[in-house]
Design a protein around this motif. Structure first.
Motif, PDB file in Angstrom:
ATOM      1  N   GLN A   1      72.015 -30.664  65.722  1.00 19.60           N
ATOM      2  CA  GLN A   1      71.855 -29.947  64.506  1.00 19.60           C
ATOM      3  C   GLN A   1      70.467 -30.404  63.752  1.00 19.60           C
ATOM      4  OE1 GLN A   1      73.582 -27.290  62.755  1.00 19.60           O
ATOM      5  NE2 GLN A   1      74.371 -27.381  64.786  1.00 19.60           N
ATOM      6  N   GLU A   2      70.312 -31.584  63.538  1.00 16.49           N
ATOM      7  CA  GLU A   2      69.002 -31.904  63.124  1.00 16.49           C
ATOM      8  C   GLU A   2      67.739 -31.419  63.522  1.00 16.49           C
ATOM      9  OE1 GLU A   2      66.965 -35.936  61.758  1.00 16.49           O
ATOM     10  OE2 GLU A   2      68.945 -35.930  61.258  1.00 16.49           O
ATOM     11  N   GLN A   3      67.620 -31.622  64.951  1.00 17.86           N
ATOM     12  CA  GLN A   3      66.619 -31.328  65.898  1.00 17.86           C
ATOM     13  C   GLN A   3      66.287 -29.615  65.690  1.00 17.86           C
ATOM     14  OE1 GLN A   3      68.769 -33.140  66.963  1.00 17.86           O
ATOM     15  NE2 GLN A   3      67.938 -34.878  68.254  1.00 17.86           N
ATOM     16  N   ILE A   4      67.439 -28.773  65.775  1.00 20.81           N
ATOM     17  CA  ILE A   4      67.795 -27.283  65.713  1.00 20.81           C
ATOM     18  C   ILE A   4      66.845 -26.960  64.286  1.00 20.81           C
ATOM     19  CG2 ILE A   4      68.989 -25.182  65.577  1.00 20.81           C
ATOM     20  CD1 ILE A   4      71.136 -26.784  67.613  1.00 20.81           C
ATOM     21  N   THR A   5      67.261 -27.708  63.462  1.00 18.09           N
ATOM     22  CA  THR A   5      66.825 -27.201  62.081  1.00 18.09           C
ATOM     23  C   THR A   5      65.038 -27.513  61.998  1.00 18.09           C
ATOM     24  OG1 THR A   5      68.767 -27.933  60.849  1.00 18.09           O
ATOM     25  CG2 THR A   5      66.778 -27.700  59.602  1.00 18.09           C
ATOM     26  N   GLY A   6      64.793 -28.560  62.742  1.00 16.98           N
ATOM     27  CA  GLY A   6      63.350 -28.822  62.561  1.00 16.98           C
ATOM     28  C   GLY A   6      62.546 -27.799  63.463  1.00 16.98           C
TER      29      GLY A   6
ATOM     30  N   ILE B   1      63.515 -24.732  64.116  1.00 21.76           N
ATOM     31  CA  ILE B   1      63.384 -23.338  63.646  1.00 21.76           C
ATOM     32  C   ILE B   1      62.413 -23.302  62.478  1.00 21.76           C
ATOM     33  CG2 ILE B   1      64.730 -21.674  61.885  1.00 21.76           C
ATOM     34  CD1 ILE B   1      67.461 -22.756  63.711  1.00 21.76           C
ATOM     35  N   SER B   2      62.270 -24.531  61.426  1.00 21.14           N
ATOM     36  CA  SER B   2      61.473 -24.504  60.589  1.00 21.14           C
ATOM     37  C   SER B   2      59.837 -24.527  61.132  1.00 21.14           C
ATOM     38  CB  SER B   2      61.728 -25.708  59.684  1.00 21.14           C
ATOM     39  OG  SER B   2      60.894 -26.665  59.521  1.00 21.14           O
TER      40      SER B   2
END
Length: 92
Positions: A78-83, A85-86
């Motif tokens: 989840q943390e990597q996906i957020t990064g 996307i941003s």
């Protein structure tokens, strides 16, 4: 009319956003992510910084499609996906 790299990044972001919000996905989505990343990596118009991030996205999709629990794989990233996307937002 073929997809531009901007459209490809948009599709990639949509898939990752769905993974992030739903914490689930399919093997075919992982395969689509791989195809999009491969196309973007081979495009000279794509920024080198974006390409560096795309390598991580590719690895994520490869390990995801062979995972015995894709939902857990997505949850673990989840943390990597957020990064990602941003990061993609800054290039679009």
């Amino acid at each position: 009319m073929p997809l531009t790299h901007e459209h490809q990044v948009g599709i990639l972001k949509d898939i990752l956003t769905n993974h992030q919000s739903d914490c689930c996905g399919t093997v075919s989505e992982c395969e689509q992510v791989e195809r999009l990343v491969e196309s973007l990596m081979n495009n000279h118009a794509v920024d080198d910084e974006l390409k560096a991030m795309l390598g991580d996205v590719y690895h994520y999709s490869q390990t995801g499609k062979s995972s015995s629990d894709l939902g857990q794989h997505i949850s673990n990233h989840q943390e990597q996906i957020t990064g990602w996307i941003s990061g993609m937002d800054s290039f679009s």
